[in-house]
Scaffold this motif. Structure first.
Motif, mmCIF file in Angstrom:
data_model
loop_
_atom_site.group_PDB
_atom_site.id
_atom_site.type_symbol
_atom_site.label_atom_id
_atom_site.label_comp_id
_atom_site.label_asym_id
_atom_site.label_seq_id
_atom_site.Cartn_x
_atom_site.Cartn_y
_atom_site.Cartn_z
ATOM 1 N N THR A 1 0.814 -1.085 -0.155
ATOM 2 C CA THR A 1 0.027 -0.051 -0.083
ATOM 3 C C THR A 1 0.785 1.334 0.104
ATOM 4 O O THR A 1 2.141 1.161 0.489
ATOM 5 N N ASP A 2 0.150 2.492 -0.360
ATOM 6 C CA ASP A 2 0.936 3.636 -0.240
ATOM 7 C C ASP A 2 0.863 4.435 1.045
ATOM 8 O O ASP A 2 1.243 5.449 1.319
ATOM 9 N N ALA A 3 0.355 3.523 2.091
ATOM 10 C CA ALA A 3 0.029 4.214 3.594
ATOM 11 C C ALA A 3 1.265 4.351 4.090
ATOM 12 O O ALA A 3 1.930 3.366 4.438
ATOM 13 N N ASP A 4 1.640 5.454 4.785
ATOM 14 C CA ASP A 4 2.782 5.699 5.696
ATOM 15 C C ASP A 4 2.301 5.385 6.853
ATOM 16 O O ASP A 4 2.409 6.692 7.749
ATOM 17 N N VAL A 5 2.246 4.352 7.655
ATOM 18 C CA VAL A 5 1.827 4.072 8.681
ATOM 19 C C VAL A 5 2.719 3.098 9.533
ATOM 20 O O VAL A 5 2.847 2.110 8.963
ATOM 21 N N PRO A 6 3.174 3.370 10.590
ATOM 22 C CA PRO A 6 4.042 2.258 11.364
ATOM 23 C C PRO A 6 3.397 0.976 11.765
ATOM 24 O O PRO A 6 1.996 0.913 11.643
ATOM 25 N N GLY A 7 4.091 -0.021 11.826
ATOM 26 C CA GLY A 7 3.554 -1.326 11.943
ATOM 27 C C GLY A 7 3.352 -2.294 10.758
ATOM 28 O O GLY A 7 3.808 -1.740 9.549
ATOM 29 N N GLU A 8 2.780 -3.327 10.853
ATOM 30 C CA GLU A 8 2.777 -4.336 9.720
ATOM 31 C C GLU A 8 1.349 -4.301 8.943
ATOM 32 O O GLU A 8 1.463 -4.835 7.947
ATOM 33 N N GLN A 9 0.478 -3.858 9.325
ATOM 34 C CA GLN A 9 -0.911 -3.742 8.785
ATOM 35 C C GLN A 9 -0.697 -2.949 7.388
ATOM 36 O O GLN A 9 -1.189 -3.857 6.529
ATOM 37 N N TYR A 10 -0.072 -2.139 7.194
ATOM 38 C CA TYR A 10 0.043 -1.387 5.682
ATOM 39 C C TYR A 10 1.475 -1.624 5.050
ATOM 40 O O TYR A 10 1.361 -1.133 4.123
ATOM 41 N N LYS A 11 2.183 -2.445 5.734
ATOM 42 C CA LYS A 11 3.497 -2.906 5.130
ATOM 43 C C LYS A 11 3.600 -3.880 4.099
ATOM 44 O O LYS A 11 2.785 -4.813 3.987
ATOM 45 N N GLY A 12 4.441 -3.667 3.062
ATOM 46 C CA GLY A 12 4.271 -4.594 1.783
ATOM 47 C C GLY A 12 4.769 -5.889 2.264
ATOM 48 O O GLY A 12 5.729 -6.007 3.333
ATOM 49 N N ALA A 13 4.451 -6.944 1.653
ATOM 50 C CA ALA A 13 4.616 -8.374 2.115
ATOM 51 C C ALA A 13 4.586 -9.175 1.141
ATOM 52 O O ALA A 13 3.588 -9.165 0.330
ATOM 53 N N LEU A 14 5.540 -10.254 1.107
ATOM 54 C CA LEU A 14 5.481 -11.339 0.083
ATOM 55 C C LEU A 14 4.636 -12.515 0.779
ATOM 56 O O LEU A 14 5.138 -13.106 1.831
ATOM 57 N N VAL A 15 3.472 -12.923 0.327
ATOM 58 C CA VAL A 15 2.691 -13.946 1.156
ATOM 59 C C VAL A 15 2.619 -15.123 0.191
ATOM 60 O O VAL A 15 2.112 -15.280 -0.833
ATOM 61 N N ALA A 16 2.856 -16.262 0.931
ATOM 62 C CA ALA A 16 2.620 -17.696 0.244
ATOM 63 C C ALA A 16 1.487 -18.390 1.073
ATOM 64 O O ALA A 16 1.529 -18.382 2.382
#
Length: 235
Positions: free
Chosen positions: A214-229
């Protein structure tokens, strides 16, 4: 303007879904329908490209009943989360899947509930969803409009609009990408996107690998980019 039109369309469709659902359920009878079941797990629980499990793995299971024609369905599911003190979320939904002019539609209303949430946390929500889908040869596309008048947690009303495109390279391998925008009252507005692929190991087992961001600049994991399997099972 877009949000106003989207909200009005989804709210207008909700009573039609419920009335038509009831009528078709009565006409078909439960004995004329078909049950299907699903389960799976992934390295992160992503919804609208944000994490519902604080970046941690999750598992889910669900069941669906559809009438003989496949037009009407009812479903229920459970999934693990990490939000507001809750570790388990349920969803109960009613919907219609009509076809018209080469397009497939999926119109549904769902109630979500987060069990054992912290005192004062808004633990449940209604969501209205309208999907329009079209496939031509190996190419597919989906437009999704989703609205909630009062979401879980501190978020109040939200609207999610997303467009997805996919391509079947083989009868087992599909690659797709999606971009969406979420407008939220009392929370951050953001653009989210994901890209990845799924591979059918068997007719009942599918693997998925996808990048969410996402483009949200918010601390923490919720909006952070991630590779999901993930792995999904159908029964």
């Amino acid at each position: 303007m877009l949000r106003t039109l989207t909200n009005a369309a989804l709210l207008a469709a909700a009573p039609l879904v419920l009335l038509a659902s009831t009528a078709h359920a009565q006409d078909a009878g439960l004995s004329g329908g078909k049950w299907s079941f699903s389960a799976g797990a992934a390295t992160d629980n992503r919804s609208k490209d944000t994490s519902k499990s604080d970046g941690e793995p999750f598992v889910y299971g669900g069941a669906e009943w559809a009438n003989a024609s496949g037009l009407f369905y009812a479903s229920g599911s459970l999934e693990t989360i990490d939000a507001g003190g809750s570790n388990l979320e349920s969803e109960l939904a009613l919907g219609l899947r009509p076809e018209f002019a080469g397009f497939d539609f999926d119109l549904s209303v769902a109630h979500k509930n987060r069990f054992d949430a912290d005192p004062g946390y808004d633990h449940d929500a209604w969501e209205f969803t309208a999907d329009t889908k079209r496939s031509i040869g190996p190419a597919s596309a989906r437009l999704r409009l989703q609205y909630s008048p009062d979401s879980t947690g501190s978020t109040e009303a939200f609207t999610w609009v997303a467009l997805r495109g996919g391509w079947d390279f083989t009868n087992k391998l599909n690659v797709s990408a999606e971009v969406g925008y979420r407008d939220q009252d009392n929370s951050v507005d953001y653009t989210g996107w994901n890209v990845g692929g799924s591979y059918a190991l068997t007719p009942k087992v599918e693997l998925d690998l996808r990048w969410h961001d996402t483009d949200a600049d918010v601390p923490g994991e919720q909006y952070k980019g991630a590779l999901v399997a993930g792995v999904n099972f159908a029964f």
